[in-house]
Scaffold this motif. Structure first.
Motif, mmCIF file in Angstrom:
data_model
loop_
_atom_site.group_PDB
_atom_site.id
_atom_site.type_symbol
_atom_site.label_atom_id
_atom_site.label_comp_id
_atom_site.label_asym_id
_atom_site.label_seq_id
_atom_site.Cartn_x
_atom_site.Cartn_y
_atom_site.Cartn_z
ATOM 1 N N THR A 1 0.816 -1.210 0.000
ATOM 2 C CA THR A 1 0.000 0.000 0.000
ATOM 3 C C THR A 1 0.854 1.266 0.000
ATOM 4 O O THR A 1 0.490 2.269 -0.584
ATOM 5 N N GLU A 2 2.007 1.241 0.666
ATOM 6 C CA GLU A 2 2.977 2.348 0.703
ATOM 7 C C GLU A 2 2.313 3.717 0.828
ATOM 8 O O GLU A 2 2.343 4.544 -0.093
ATOM 9 N N ASN A 3 1.706 3.965 2.002
ATOM 10 C CA ASN A 3 1.131 5.275 2.344
ATOM 11 C C ASN A 3 -0.087 5.663 1.519
ATOM 12 O O ASN A 3 -0.475 6.839 1.528
ATOM 13 N N ILE A 4 -0.701 4.726 0.839
ATOM 14 C CA ILE A 4 -1.836 5.095 -0.002
ATOM 15 C C ILE A 4 -2.982 5.677 0.819
ATOM 16 O O ILE A 4 -3.659 6.612 0.384
ATOM 17 N N ASP A 5 -3.193 5.164 2.045
ATOM 18 C CA ASP A 5 -4.269 5.686 2.888
ATOM 19 C C ASP A 5 -4.047 7.160 3.216
ATOM 20 O O ASP A 5 -4.997 7.958 3.234
ATOM 21 N N SER A 6 -2.800 7.531 3.480
ATOM 22 C CA SER A 6 -2.512 8.925 3.832
ATOM 23 C C SER A 6 -2.812 9.857 2.664
ATOM 24 O O SER A 6 -3.233 11.005 2.865
ATOM 25 N N TYR A 7 -2.613 9.386 1.435
ATOM 26 C CA TYR A 7 -2.894 10.228 0.274
ATOM 27 C C TYR A 7 -4.406 10.412 0.078
ATOM 28 O O TYR A 7 -4.857 11.500 -0.311
ATOM 29 N N TYR A 8 -5.173 9.362 0.345
ATOM 30 C CA TYR A 8 -6.629 9.521 0.297
ATOM 31 C C TYR A 8 -7.085 10.517 1.377
ATOM 32 O O TYR A 8 -7.980 11.340 1.136
ATOM 33 N N ARG A 9 -6.464 10.449 2.557
ATOM 34 C CA ARG A 9 -6.826 11.392 3.620
ATOM 35 C C ARG A 9 -6.463 12.819 3.227
ATOM 36 O O ARG A 9 -7.202 13.763 3.533
ATOM 37 N N ASP A 10 -5.330 12.986 2.556
ATOM 38 C CA ASP A 10 -4.953 14.322 2.082
ATOM 39 C C ASP A 10 -6.009 14.882 1.136
ATOM 40 O O ASP A 10 -6.365 16.069 1.203
ATOM 41 N N ILE A 11 -6.503 14.019 0.245
ATOM 42 C CA ILE A 11 -7.533 14.462 -0.704
ATOM 43 C C ILE A 11 -8.763 14.964 0.038
ATOM 44 O O ILE A 11 -9.365 15.974 -0.331
ATOM 45 N N MET A 12 -9.122 14.270 1.132
ATOM 46 C CA MET A 12 -10.325 14.637 1.865
ATOM 47 C C MET A 12 -10.127 15.886 2.717
ATOM 48 O O MET A 12 -10.991 16.763 2.747
ATOM 49 N N ARG A 13 -8.999 16.010 3.429
ATOM 50 C CA ARG A 13 -8.841 17.087 4.410
ATOM 51 C C ARG A 13 -8.060 18.301 3.902
ATOM 52 O O ARG A 13 -8.469 19.446 4.094
ATOM 53 N N ALA A 14 -6.926 18.052 3.271
ATOM 54 C CA ALA A 14 -6.032 19.159 2.910
ATOM 55 C C ALA A 14 -6.085 19.522 1.436
ATOM 56 O O ALA A 14 -5.670 20.604 1.032
#
Length: 407
Positions: free
Chosen positions: A155-168
């Motif tokens: 996954t290599e940080n894929i969840d964090s990138y989805y969170r970035d799309i939502m919040r930042a």
């Protein structure tokens, strides 16, 4: 829910994506954290004196709960209905099943936003348009996640990138995309399919270093995809094999045929896991009858070019036999006439292949498997060279199916 623990688990699993969809917040699964989040966020809206925003907060929870109930959390034997919406796009439905199979729950937040937007439409015409946006968002999520994981393995940080799309939001490549969450710092967010796709593309290109077909093919060709995820390998094989036929003049390879000649991205095909299982051509462990250099690098046998889709029973019959025997089996399974089938079956004994009564019955009742044809036609020893060529071709064909979903 008949058990309190089940109810609490389901509530927790609903509130995590709700918080991400609502305010871009990374909510923990601890009950106290979730209670605090709900209380604090709701009290902010109450103090602001806008009853409609308070109601929208509750409707947002209902939207995520409905998306989970009618889409994400349906039993494996059932098909998601996305009620009250109507989704008939087979490619989107298969891709959604792949996300569920990968347990890629981070996608619930953005997709539930598009789902609720469609459900809240004022009339049928508007609902149809918004449902089309949901379908496109599903495909974009599938394409991004699969291309990312195919290139990275994990996954290599894929969840964090989805969170970035939502919040930042996303600020990459000289472009700025606003966040997708419904409220950010008290301000209402805009739901935009174009921005969502662009954000995913920018992350894939700038953070994933995948800017072209050739770059992705190069990365996935070195990856033992099956080692990381059998679901991912299976979906990539489906994408590559969709409407594919054996390539003329290149034994062992496939090419894209005319639309409808051999469709694979159908929900009935994907859901029938007893029919399409992932089989290794050269076995996972070295044994007699195979070139030894195939096993020099542990990932080689797990790359796409050494994999094939087979029914479960036929997979068990083929097993870990030698290449000569496996090729005969693939030829048998891809026989186009009964005469051809009987002729190949008659060669089994001469090749030293003795089948059990059960195996004989399985082959006698086997359906035609055109997907085996390209391998059956390869009349040279199975080698690293053909595995690498097939891997490259499978990666190219999978990219050609998936990349347009991000545009």
């Amino acid at each position: 829910f008949r058990k309190a623990d089940d109810k609490q688990r389901a509530t927790s699993e609903m509130l995590v994506p709700f918080a991400l969809a609502e305010t871009g917040w990374k909510l923990q699964k601890k009950l106290n954290d979730q209670r605090r989040y709900l209380r604090d966020e709701f009290e902010k809206l109450v103090k602001a004196g806008d009853i409609e925003k308070s109601r929208a907060f509750v409707r947002g929870q209902a939207g995520v709960a409905s998306f989970l109930r009618h889409g994400w959390d349906v039993e494996r034997g059932d098909n998601p209905t996305f009620a009250p919406l109507k989704i008939k796009d087979e490619e989107a439905l298969v891709g959604f099943e792949a996300l569920r199979g990968l347990k890629h729950s981070i996608t619930i937040a953005p997709l539930s936003r598009f789902y609720q937007h469609a459900v809240d439409a004022a009339d049928d015409k508007e609902r149809t348009l918004r449902t089309a946006d949901l379908i496109a968002a599903m495909k974009a999520s599938v394409a991004f996640s699969v291309l990312w994981r195919g290139a990275k393995g994990g996954t290599e940080n894929i969840d964090s990138y989805y969170r970035d799309i939502m919040r930042a939001g996303v600020n990459l490549g000289g472009e700025t995309i606003p966040p997708l969450a419904r409220r950010i710092d008290g301000k209402s967010g805009a739901l935009s399919l174009a921005n969502y796709k662009k954000a995913l593309r920018l992350i894939l290109e700038n953070k994933g270093t995948v800017k072209s077909r050739d770059e992705w093919v190069k990365l996935v060709s070195r990856m033992g995809v099956y080692q990381h995820s059998s679901v991912l390998a299976r979906f990539l094989l489906f994408c590559a094999s969709d409407d594919a036929v054996p390539e003329k003049g290149q034994k062992g390879l496939i090419e894209r045929g005319r639309p409808g000649i051999s469709p694979m991205l159908k929900l009935s095909q994907w859901k029938n896991e007893a029919y399409f299982t992932v089989e290794h051509i050269a076995p996972q462990a070295q044994n007699a009858g195979w070139q030894t250099d195939i096993f020099n690098e542990p990932q080689t046998v797990h790359t796409l070019g050494n994999l094939i889709l087979l029914p479960g029973e036929e997979n068990n019959v083929v097993g870990d036999k030698s290449w000569e025997h496996k090729r005969l089996m693939y030829s048998l399974l891809s026989s186009e006439t009964q005469a051809e089938f009987d002729g190949i079956k008659g060669k089994l004994g001469a090749a030293g292949l003795t089948l059990s009564k059960t195996a004989t019955e399985v082959l006698a009742n086997a359906r035609y498997l055109g997907i085996c044809k390209s391998v059956a036609l390869y009349d040279q020893p199975w080698s690293v060279d053909i595995i690498e060529k097939r891997t490259k071709r499978f990666a190219e064909l999978a990219w050609d199916r998936l990349a347009p979903w991000l545009v």
